[in-house]
Design a protein around this motif. Structure first.
Motif, PDB file in Angstrom:
ATOM      1  N   HIS A 119       0.853  -1.203   0.000  1.00  0.00           N
ATOM      2  CA  HIS A 119       0.000   0.000   0.000  1.00  0.00           C
ATOM      3  C   HIS A 119       0.883   1.245   0.000  1.00  0.00           C
ATOM      4  CE1 HIS A 119       0.319   0.589   4.516  1.00  0.00           C
ATOM      5  NE2 HIS A 119       0.601  -0.696   4.410  1.00  0.00           N
ATOM      6  N   GLY A 120       1.697   1.318  -1.043  1.00  0.00           N
ATOM      7  CA  GLY A 120       2.622   2.431  -1.182  1.00  0.00           C
ATOM      8  C   GLY A 120       4.034   2.009  -0.859  1.00  0.00           C
ATOM      9  N   PHE A 121       4.966   2.887  -1.174  1.00  0.00           N
ATOM     10  CA  PHE A 121       6.379   2.606  -0.890  1.00  0.00           C
ATOM     11  C   PHE A 121       6.902   3.682   0.056  1.00  0.00           C
ATOM     12  CE2 PHE A 121      10.955   2.593  -2.023  1.00  0.00           C
ATOM     13  CZ  PHE A 121      11.242   1.298  -1.624  1.00  0.00           C
ATOM     14  N   GLN A 122       7.335   4.823  -0.462  1.00  0.00           N
ATOM     15  CA  GLN A 122       7.689   5.939   0.408  1.00  0.00           C
ATOM     16  C   GLN A 122       6.444   6.742   0.779  1.00  0.00           C
ATOM     17  OE1 GLN A 122      10.746   7.535  -2.233  1.00  0.00           O
ATOM     18  NE2 GLN A 122      12.304   7.077  -0.705  1.00  0.00           N
ATOM     19  N   PRO A 128      -5.028  -2.071   1.437  1.00  0.00           N
ATOM     20  CA  PRO A 128      -5.950  -2.476   0.381  1.00  0.00           C
ATOM     21  C   PRO A 128      -7.391  -2.680   0.847  1.00  0.00           C
ATOM     22  CG  PRO A 128      -3.876  -3.600   0.103  1.00  0.00           C
ATOM     23  CD  PRO A 128      -3.766  -2.845   1.399  1.00  0.00           C
ATOM     24  N   LEU A 129      -7.581  -3.271   2.030  1.00  0.00           N
ATOM     25  CA  LEU A 129      -8.937  -3.510   2.525  1.00  0.00           C
ATOM     26  C   LEU A 129      -9.699  -2.202   2.689  1.00  0.00           C
ATOM     27  CD1 LEU A 129     -10.796  -5.821   3.463  1.00  0.00           C
ATOM     28  CD2 LEU A 129      -9.959  -5.432   5.781  1.00  0.00           C
ATOM     29  N   ALA A 130      -8.988  -1.139   3.089  1.00  0.00           N
ATOM     30  CA  ALA A 130      -9.622   0.167   3.252  1.00  0.00           C
ATOM     31  C   ALA A 130      -9.771   0.884   1.903  1.00  0.00           C
ATOM     32  CB  ALA A 130      -8.795   1.027   4.207  1.00  0.00           C
ATOM     33  N   GLU A 131      -8.726   0.843   1.097  1.00  0.00           N
ATOM     34  CA  GLU A 131      -8.761   1.530  -0.197  1.00  0.00           C
ATOM     35  C   GLU A 131      -9.862   0.969  -1.089  1.00  0.00           C
ATOM     36  OE1 GLU A 131      -5.318   3.065  -3.193  1.00  0.00           O
ATOM     37  OE2 GLU A 131      -5.487   0.895  -2.986  1.00  0.00           O
ATOM     38  N   ALA A 132     -10.047  -0.351  -1.039  1.00  0.00           N
ATOM     39  CA  ALA A 132     -11.059  -0.983  -1.885  1.00  0.00           C
ATOM     40  C   ALA A 132     -12.466  -0.498  -1.558  1.00  0.00           C
ATOM     41  CB  ALA A 132     -10.980  -2.501  -1.742  1.00  0.00           C
ATOM     42  N   CYS A 133     -12.678  -0.032  -0.336  1.00  0.00           N
ATOM     43  CA  CYS A 133     -14.010   0.449   0.059  1.00  0.00           C
ATOM     44  C   CYS A 133     -14.475   1.648  -0.771  1.00  0.00           C
ATOM     45  CB  CYS A 133     -14.019   0.827   1.536  1.00  0.00           C
ATOM     46  SG  CYS A 133     -13.777  -0.563   2.667  1.00  0.00           S
ATOM     47  N   THR A 134     -13.543   2.348  -1.396  1.00  0.00           N
ATOM     48  CA  THR A 134     -13.916   3.512  -2.201  1.00  0.00           C
ATOM     49  C   THR A 134     -14.513   3.119  -3.556  1.00  0.00           C
ATOM     50  OG1 THR A 134     -11.766   3.706  -3.315  1.00  0.00           O
ATOM     51  CG2 THR A 134     -12.001   4.792  -1.169  1.00  0.00           C
ATOM     52  N   TRP A 135     -14.221   1.929  -4.026  1.00  0.00           N
ATOM     53  CA  TRP A 135     -14.645   1.463  -5.354  1.00  0.00           C
ATOM     54  C   TRP A 135     -14.149   2.399  -6.466  1.00  0.00           C
ATOM     55  CZ3 TRP A 135     -17.513  -2.851  -7.054  1.00  0.00           C
ATOM     56  CH2 TRP A 135     -17.938  -3.720  -6.043  1.00  0.00           C
ATOM     57  N   GLN A 137     -11.691   3.118  -9.219  1.00  0.00           N
ATOM     58  CA  GLN A 137     -10.646   2.547 -10.057  1.00  0.00           C
ATOM     59  C   GLN A 137      -9.529   3.562 -10.308  1.00  0.00           C
ATOM     60  OE1 GLN A 137     -11.901   0.008 -13.409  1.00  0.00           O
ATOM     61  NE2 GLN A 137     -14.008   0.430 -12.772  1.00  0.00           N
ATOM     62  N   LYS A 138      -9.896   4.824 -10.424  1.00  0.00           N
ATOM     63  CA  LYS A 138      -8.895   5.868 -10.639  1.00  0.00           C
ATOM     64  C   LYS A 138      -7.949   5.950  -9.443  1.00  0.00           C
ATOM     65  CE  LYS A 138      -6.964   9.385 -12.679  1.00  0.00           C
ATOM     66  NZ  LYS A 138      -6.081   9.145 -13.852  1.00  0.00           N
ATOM     67  N   LEU A 139      -8.500   5.870  -8.241  1.00  0.00           N
ATOM     68  CA  LEU A 139      -7.681   5.901  -7.031  1.00  0.00           C
ATOM     69  C   LEU A 139      -6.757   4.681  -6.975  1.00  0.00           C
ATOM     70  CD1 LEU A 139      -6.907   7.040  -4.247  1.00  0.00           C
ATOM     71  CD2 LEU A 139      -8.849   5.767  -3.289  1.00  0.00           C
ATOM     72  N   PHE A 140      -7.311   3.492  -7.266  1.00  0.00           N
ATOM     73  CA  PHE A 140      -6.504   2.271  -7.245  1.00  0.00           C
ATOM     74  C   PHE A 140      -5.313   2.402  -8.197  1.00  0.00           C
ATOM     75  CE2 PHE A 140     -10.793  -0.136  -6.681  1.00  0.00           C
ATOM     76  CZ  PHE A 140     -10.919   0.366  -5.400  1.00  0.00           C
ATOM     77  N   GLU A 141      -5.586   2.877  -9.397  1.00  0.00           N
ATOM     78  CA  GLU A 141      -4.544   2.989 -10.413  1.00  0.00           C
ATOM     79  C   GLU A 141      -3.514   4.049 -10.042  1.00  0.00           C
ATOM     80  OE1 GLU A 141      -4.159   3.887 -15.225  1.00  0.00           O
ATOM     81  OE2 GLU A 141      -6.088   3.242 -14.382  1.00  0.00           O
ATOM     82  N   THR A 142      -3.989   5.184  -9.530  1.00  0.00           N
ATOM     83  CA  THR A 142      -3.074   6.284  -9.188  1.00  0.00           C
ATOM     84  C   THR A 142      -2.134   5.899  -8.058  1.00  0.00           C
ATOM     85  OG1 THR A 142      -4.686   7.940  -9.904  1.00  0.00           O
ATOM     86  CG2 THR A 142      -2.942   8.683  -8.425  1.00  0.00           C
ATOM     87  N   GLU A 177      -4.381  -7.185   3.439  1.00  0.00           N
ATOM     88  CA  GLU A 177      -3.690  -7.007   2.168  1.00  0.00           C
ATOM     89  C   GLU A 177      -4.587  -7.287   0.973  1.00  0.00           C
ATOM     90  OE1 GLU A 177      -0.157  -9.353   2.189  1.00  0.00           O
ATOM     91  OE2 GLU A 177       0.755  -8.248   3.848  1.00  0.00           O
ATOM     92  N   SER A 178      -5.817  -7.720   1.227  1.00  0.00           N
ATOM     93  CA  SER A 178      -6.739  -8.044   0.142  1.00  0.00           C
ATOM     94  C   SER A 178      -7.818  -6.971   0.031  1.00  0.00           C
ATOM     95  CB  SER A 178      -7.414  -9.394   0.412  1.00  0.00           C
ATOM     96  OG  SER A 178      -8.538  -9.224   1.274  1.00  0.00           O
ATOM     97  N   PRO A 179      -8.532  -6.919  -1.117  1.00  0.00           N
ATOM     98  CA  PRO A 179      -9.637  -5.966  -1.247  1.00  0.00           C
ATOM     99  C   PRO A 179     -10.931  -6.463  -0.613  1.00  0.00           C
ATOM    100  CG  PRO A 179      -9.289  -7.073  -3.325  1.00  0.00           C
ATOM    101  CD  PRO A 179      -8.208  -7.558  -2.401  1.00  0.00           C
ATOM    102  N   GLY A 180     -10.890  -7.607   0.051  1.00  0.00           N
ATOM    103  CA  GLY A 180     -12.087  -8.058   0.764  1.00  0.00           C
ATOM    104  C   GLY A 180     -12.700  -9.328   0.226  1.00  0.00           C
ATOM    105  N   GLU A 181     -14.023  -9.465   0.429  1.00  0.00           N
ATOM    106  CA  GLU A 181     -14.694 -10.735   0.167  1.00  0.00           C
ATOM    107  C   GLU A 181     -15.437 -10.789  -1.161  1.00  0.00           C
ATOM    108  OE1 GLU A 181     -17.511 -11.241   3.270  1.00  0.00           O
ATOM    109  OE2 GLU A 181     -18.813  -9.622   2.603  1.00  0.00           O
TER     110      GLU A 181
END
Length: 211
Positions: A119-122, A128-135, A137-142, A177-181
């Motif tokens: 979930h990032g480097f620097q 991922p479990l939290a980020e996926a809640c936004t649905w 795709q632009k955020l995931f890719e960015t 580490e997963s996007p959920g169920e």
């Protein structure tokens, strides 16, 4: 999403290398290591980790102990072609190890450097479990694109992400580490993340890697 394909010339190069490789060298390409800790502690490394997790020593104290410890980077095994990839985020050391692999091993096969860029480097993003809640795709890719740029500056070409196991048991320790169920959300998340990690210059990078 970019598709990884080899040119005819690259395929011939791979086939030629495979014919030259010993069984040990082929097995070595499947072998991944990280720097090993060599001594330097009054207790075992396992106990040191327990002391940290139990709060008997602070993160700062742990860092000071680690800074004074000797590390084995397995240079001789790299020379012998017994290592295919390395878990490392030190770009200067990565350059040194890569030079050994290319210039001092029998076949000169480059090492592949990987790291947990989950979930990032620097720049640190939500897990991922939290980020996926936004649905989004632009955020995931960015977020993946930013992580890829930062990680590649450290010679890291393998991110161990995205992890898209369908997580339905909350007892599993790495569910974060997963996007959920949800399988559909996992597929949307995975597609966007791979696009972000690969970027628009994937083909150019691939060609440079195999020159």
């Amino acid at each position: 999403m970019a598709k990884f394909t080899l040119t005819k010339e690259q395929e011939l190069k791979v086939e030629e290398l495979l014919r030259k490789m010993t069984v040990e060298e082929k097995a070595g390409q499947l072998h991944q290591l990280s720097p090993s800790i060599v001594g330097g502690f009054d207790v075992s490394f396992e106990e040191l980790i327990e002391m940290l997790t139990e709060g008997r020593i602070t993160n700062e104290e742990f860092g000071q102990m680690m800074a004074g410890a000797e590390r084995d980077f397995h240079e001789e095994e790299i020379r012998e072609g017994k290592i295919g990839s390395f878990l490392l985020d030190d770009p200067e050391k990565a350059n040194e190890l890569q030079r050994i692999a290319v210039e001092e091993s029998r076949l000169g096969i480059p090492l592949l450097f990987g790291f947990d860029v989950i979930h990032g480097f620097q720049t640190v993003f939500p897990i991922p479990l939290a980020e996926a809640c936004t649905w989004s795709q632009k955020l995931f890719e960015t977020s993946a694109s930013i992580a890829a740029k930062e990680a590649s500056a450290h010679n890291i070409r393998w991110t161990f992400a995205p992890m898209v196991d369908i997580a339905r048991d909350a007892r599993w320790g790495r569910i974060s580490e997963s996007p959920g169920e949800d399988p559909y959300l996992a597929s949307v998340y995975a597609r966007a993340k791979v696009r972000g990690f690969q970027g628009e210059e994937w083909e150019n990078w691939r060609i440079c890697l195999w020159k």
